[in-house]
Design a protein around this motif. Structure first.
Motif, PDB file in Angstrom:
ATOM      1  N   TYR A 118       0.846  -1.187   0.000  1.00 53.52           N
ATOM      2  CA  TYR A 118       0.000   0.000   0.000  1.00 53.52           C
ATOM      3  C   TYR A 118       0.887   1.245   0.000  1.00 53.52           C
ATOM      4  O   TYR A 118       1.776   1.379   0.849  1.00 53.52           O
ATOM      5  N   GLU A 119       0.636   2.126  -0.966  1.00 48.45           N
ATOM      6  CA  GLU A 119       1.476   3.301  -1.156  1.00 48.45           C
ATOM      7  C   GLU A 119       0.628   4.566  -1.153  1.00 48.45           C
ATOM      8  O   GLU A 119      -0.544   4.546  -1.556  1.00 48.45           O
ATOM      9  N   LYS A 120       1.235   5.660  -0.757  1.00 50.20           N
ATOM     10  CA  LYS A 120       0.616   6.966  -0.919  1.00 50.20           C
ATOM     11  C   LYS A 120       0.708   7.362  -2.384  1.00 50.20           C
ATOM     12  O   LYS A 120       1.737   7.164  -3.030  1.00 50.20           O
ATOM     13  N   VAL A 121      -0.370   7.882  -2.944  1.00 49.65           N
ATOM     14  CA  VAL A 121      -0.348   8.322  -4.339  1.00 49.65           C
ATOM     15  C   VAL A 121       0.404   9.654  -4.414  1.00 49.65           C
ATOM     16  O   VAL A 121       0.061  10.618  -3.724  1.00 49.65           O
ATOM     17  N   ASP A 122       1.442   9.689  -5.262  1.00 47.26           N
ATOM     18  CA  ASP A 122       2.241  10.900  -5.435  1.00 47.26           C
ATOM     19  C   ASP A 122       2.637  11.032  -6.898  1.00 47.26           C
ATOM     20  O   ASP A 122       2.109  10.336  -7.771  1.00 47.26           O
ATOM     21  N   VAL A 157      -9.037   6.988  -3.953  1.00 48.76           N
ATOM     22  CA  VAL A 157      -8.691   8.298  -4.497  1.00 48.76           C
ATOM     23  C   VAL A 157      -9.523   9.378  -3.818  1.00 48.76           C
ATOM     24  O   VAL A 157     -10.757   9.332  -3.841  1.00 48.76           O
ATOM     25  N   SER A 158      -8.848  10.353  -3.213  1.00 51.41           N
ATOM     26  CA  SER A 158      -9.523  11.392  -2.445  1.00 51.41           C
ATOM     27  C   SER A 158      -8.835  12.731  -2.652  1.00 51.41           C
ATOM     28  O   SER A 158      -7.696  12.803  -3.124  1.00 51.41           O
ATOM     29  N   GLU A 159      -9.551  13.798  -2.262  1.00 52.15           N
ATOM     30  CA  GLU A 159      -9.047  15.153  -2.445  1.00 52.15           C
ATOM     31  C   GLU A 159      -9.614  16.059  -1.370  1.00 52.15           C
ATOM     32  O   GLU A 159     -10.605  15.718  -0.717  1.00 52.15           O
ATOM     33  N   ASP A 160      -8.988  17.223  -1.202  1.00 50.96           N
ATOM     34  CA  ASP A 160      -9.517  18.220  -0.281  1.00 50.96           C
ATOM     35  C   ASP A 160     -10.826  18.753  -0.852  1.00 50.96           C
ATOM     36  O   ASP A 160     -10.863  19.238  -1.988  1.00 50.96           O
ATOM     37  N   ALA A 161     -11.887  18.675  -0.075  1.00 46.53           N
ATOM     38  CA  ALA A 161     -13.217  19.039  -0.572  1.00 46.53           C
ATOM     39  C   ALA A 161     -13.349  20.518  -0.887  1.00 46.53           C
ATOM     40  O   ALA A 161     -14.276  20.917  -1.602  1.00 46.53           O
ATOM     41  N   ALA A 162     -12.439  21.351  -0.371  1.00 40.80           N
ATOM     42  CA  ALA A 162     -12.568  22.796  -0.550  1.00 40.80           C
ATOM     43  C   ALA A 162     -11.616  23.369  -1.596  1.00 40.80           C
ATOM     44  O   ALA A 162     -11.652  24.569  -1.856  1.00 40.80           O
ATOM     45  N   ILE A 163     -10.780  22.526  -2.197  1.00 37.35           N
ATOM     46  CA  ILE A 163      -9.808  23.013  -3.176  1.00 37.35           C
ATOM     47  C   ILE A 163     -10.279  22.636  -4.577  1.00 37.35           C
ATOM     48  O   ILE A 163     -10.288  21.449  -4.931  1.00 37.35           O
ATOM     49  N   PRO A 164     -10.679  23.596  -5.390  1.00 36.32           N
ATOM     50  CA  PRO A 164     -11.162  23.274  -6.740  1.00 36.32           C
ATOM     51  C   PRO A 164     -10.015  22.884  -7.660  1.00 36.32           C
ATOM     52  O   PRO A 164      -8.862  23.284  -7.443  1.00 36.32           O
ATOM     53  N   PRO A 165     -10.296  22.086  -8.683  1.00 40.65           N
ATOM     54  CA  PRO A 165      -9.240  21.730  -9.642  1.00 40.65           C
ATOM     55  C   PRO A 165      -8.850  22.931 -10.493  1.00 40.65           C
ATOM     56  O   PRO A 165      -9.647  23.846 -10.702  1.00 40.65           O
ATOM     57  N   ILE A 194      -4.758  15.027  -7.588  1.00 40.66           N
ATOM     58  CA  ILE A 194      -4.782  14.021  -6.527  1.00 40.66           C
ATOM     59  C   ILE A 194      -3.385  13.820  -5.947  1.00 40.66           C
ATOM     60  O   ILE A 194      -3.191  13.766  -4.731  1.00 40.66           O
ATOM     61  N   ALA A 195      -2.384  13.708  -6.829  1.00 33.75           N
ATOM     62  CA  ALA A 195      -1.008  13.489  -6.384  1.00 33.75           C
ATOM     63  C   ALA A 195      -0.487  14.686  -5.599  1.00 33.75           C
ATOM     64  O   ALA A 195       0.207  14.527  -4.587  1.00 33.75           O
ATOM     65  N   GLU A 196      -0.817  15.876  -6.040  1.00 32.93           N
ATOM     66  CA  GLU A 196      -0.352  17.094  -5.373  1.00 32.93           C
ATOM     67  C   GLU A 196      -0.867  17.190  -3.946  1.00 32.93           C
ATOM     68  O   GLU A 196      -0.153  17.639  -3.045  1.00 32.93           O
ATOM     69  N   GLU A 197      -2.103  16.761  -3.713  1.00 40.19           N
ATOM     70  CA  GLU A 197      -2.710  16.899  -2.393  1.00 40.19           C
ATOM     71  C   GLU A 197      -2.306  15.789  -1.428  1.00 40.19           C
ATOM     72  O   GLU A 197      -2.392  15.967  -0.207  1.00 40.19           O
ATOM     73  N   LEU A 208      -3.630  12.805  -0.584  1.00 36.54           N
ATOM     74  CA  LEU A 208      -4.698  12.265   0.252  1.00 36.54           C
ATOM     75  C   LEU A 208      -5.208  10.909  -0.242  1.00 36.54           C
ATOM     76  O   LEU A 208      -6.277  10.471   0.180  1.00 36.54           O
ATOM     77  N   SER A 209      -4.442  10.263  -1.115  1.00 36.02           N
ATOM     78  CA  SER A 209      -4.917   9.032  -1.751  1.00 36.02           C
ATOM     79  C   SER A 209      -3.923   7.897  -1.565  1.00 36.02           C
ATOM     80  O   SER A 209      -2.733   8.109  -1.335  1.00 36.02           O
ATOM     81  N   ILE A 210      -4.455   6.673  -1.683  1.00 38.29           N
ATOM     82  CA  ILE A 210      -3.677   5.455  -1.454  1.00 38.29           C
ATOM     83  C   ILE A 210      -3.923   4.484  -2.591  1.00 38.29           C
ATOM     84  O   ILE A 210      -5.045   4.396  -3.118  1.00 38.29           O
ATOM     85  N   LEU A 211      -2.888   3.753  -2.990  1.00 40.14           N
ATOM     86  CA  LEU A 211      -3.058   2.687  -3.973  1.00 40.14           C
ATOM     87  C   LEU A 211      -2.569   1.369  -3.406  1.00 40.14           C
ATOM     88  O   LEU A 211      -1.838   1.337  -2.408  1.00 40.14           O
ATOM     89  N   ALA A 212      -2.973   0.279  -4.052  1.00 42.47           N
ATOM     90  CA  ALA A 212      -2.569  -1.068  -3.669  1.00 42.47           C
ATOM     91  C   ALA A 212      -1.848  -1.708  -4.844  1.00 42.47           C
ATOM     92  O   ALA A 212      -2.343  -1.679  -5.972  1.00 42.47           O
ATOM     93  N   ARG A 213      -0.702  -2.295  -4.570  1.00 39.34           N
ATOM     94  CA  ARG A 213       0.129  -2.893  -5.621  1.00 39.34           C
ATOM     95  C   ARG A 213       0.417  -4.357  -5.300  1.00 39.34           C
ATOM     96  O   ARG A 213       0.811  -4.691  -4.168  1.00 39.34           O
ATOM     97  N   ASP A 214       0.238  -5.220  -6.281  1.00 39.03           N
ATOM     98  CA  ASP A 214       0.605  -6.621  -6.154  1.00 39.03           C
ATOM     99  C   ASP A 214       2.133  -6.700  -6.160  1.00 39.03           C
ATOM    100  O   ASP A 214       2.779  -6.345  -7.145  1.00 39.03           O
ATOM    101  N   GLN A 215       2.732  -7.159  -5.065  1.00 42.92           N
ATOM    102  CA  GLN A 215       4.185  -7.176  -4.972  1.00 42.92           C
ATOM    103  C   GLN A 215       4.820  -8.163  -5.945  1.00 42.92           C
ATOM    104  O   GLN A 215       5.949  -7.956  -6.400  1.00 42.92           O
ATOM    105  N   ARG A 216       4.097  -9.204  -6.309  1.00 40.67           N
ATOM    106  CA  ARG A 216       4.659 -10.204  -7.223  1.00 40.67           C
ATOM    107  C   ARG A 216       4.755  -9.668  -8.644  1.00 40.67           C
ATOM    108  O   ARG A 216       5.755  -9.873  -9.328  1.00 40.67           O
ATOM    109  N   THR A 217       3.736  -8.955  -9.100  1.00 39.33           N
ATOM    110  CA  THR A 217       3.701  -8.482 -10.488  1.00 39.33           C
ATOM    111  C   THR A 217       4.034  -6.994 -10.624  1.00 39.33           C
ATOM    112  O   THR A 217       4.233  -6.516 -11.750  1.00 39.33           O
TER     113      THR A 217
END
Length: 226
Positions: free
Chosen positions: A12-16, A81-89, A59-62, A64-73
């Motif tokens: 499990y990694e932070k999305v950046d 995937v999440s974002e600050d609710a008050a910051i517009p794109p 998403i990466a800039e903020e 606030l998101s997490i991904l899951a990676r298969d370690q074998r592959t």
């Protein structure tokens, strides 16, 4: 890349900025095959990626998101995937996407406006839980719950105290309400929603409505970390 946790062959990694495109591809794949509104409109993976491939830079800039990676592959097989609710794109985050996605965004925006008007969150207060995806062959392995636990702890430590989301399907609504303690603020029946004069999502009895849901965040003290 920040590794948050490893368990049962899943990392499990932070999305950046190093992995956001992998997360965007994963969500596009899963949504094109499984998300109720996207499948209703026949939106393809590439059409879905026309949005995620730009928006996930925000998403990466903020952070606030997490991904899951298969370690074998080394394949990314899930993302919360999440974002600050008050910051517009910014403009570059929402350009070039397939026009087929517009009814989906219009439906989501109907509830998003309600939340903004009623709560008026400031930056750093509320996280918008935007999308969650796990590839079918990895379901029932506890990956989505683990991403949720890591996510709740991470954003709470960052000072956020509220979560808001607009689940589109009955299963996700059940899990959020009955398993994760979200409360329902509003419902919009698909039979009532109109886009350009058409009830474009009517006739989905298994998914009768989209919900606006909220949760007050508490740090989960018993969570094991990496």
């Amino acid at each position: 890349m920040t590794v948050l946790y490893r368990r049962n062959g899943i990392q499990y990694e932070k999305v950046d900025r190093t992995n956001w495109e992998e997360a965007a591809r994963c969500v596009a794949r899963v949504f094109a095959s499984d998300e109720p509104l996207v499948t209703r409109l026949g939106i393809t993976e590439e059409e879905m990626f026309s949005f995620t491939g730009n928006y996930y830079q925000k998403i990466a800039e903020e952070g606030l998101s997490i991904l899951a990676r298969d370690q074998r592959t080394s394949r990314v097989i899930g993302a919360r995937v999440s974002e600050d609710a008050a910051i517009p794109p910014r403009a570059e985050h929402v350009t070039g996407y397939s026009l087929k996605l517009r009814p989906v965004f219009a439906c989501l925006e109907t509830l998003h406006r309600v939340y903004q008007e009623e709560r008026m969150p400031e930056p750093g207060e509320c996280v918008h839980m935007f999308m969650v995806a796990v590839e079918r062959r990895y379901t029932n392995r506890g990956i989505a719950p683990q991403m949720n636990h890591l996510f709740f702890e991470m954003v709470a430590r960052m000072g956020y105290r509220h979560l808001v989301t607009e689940p589109t399907g009955a299963i996700s609504q059940h899990l959020l309400r009955d398993k994760l303690g979200f409360r329902v603020l509003h419902c919009l029946a698909y039979e009532d929603f109109e886009y350009e004069g058409r009830k474009i999502f009517a006739g989905m009895p298994e998914h009768p409505c989209i919900m606006l849901m909220e949760k007050t965040l508490v740090i989960e003290k018993n969570l094991k970390t990496a």
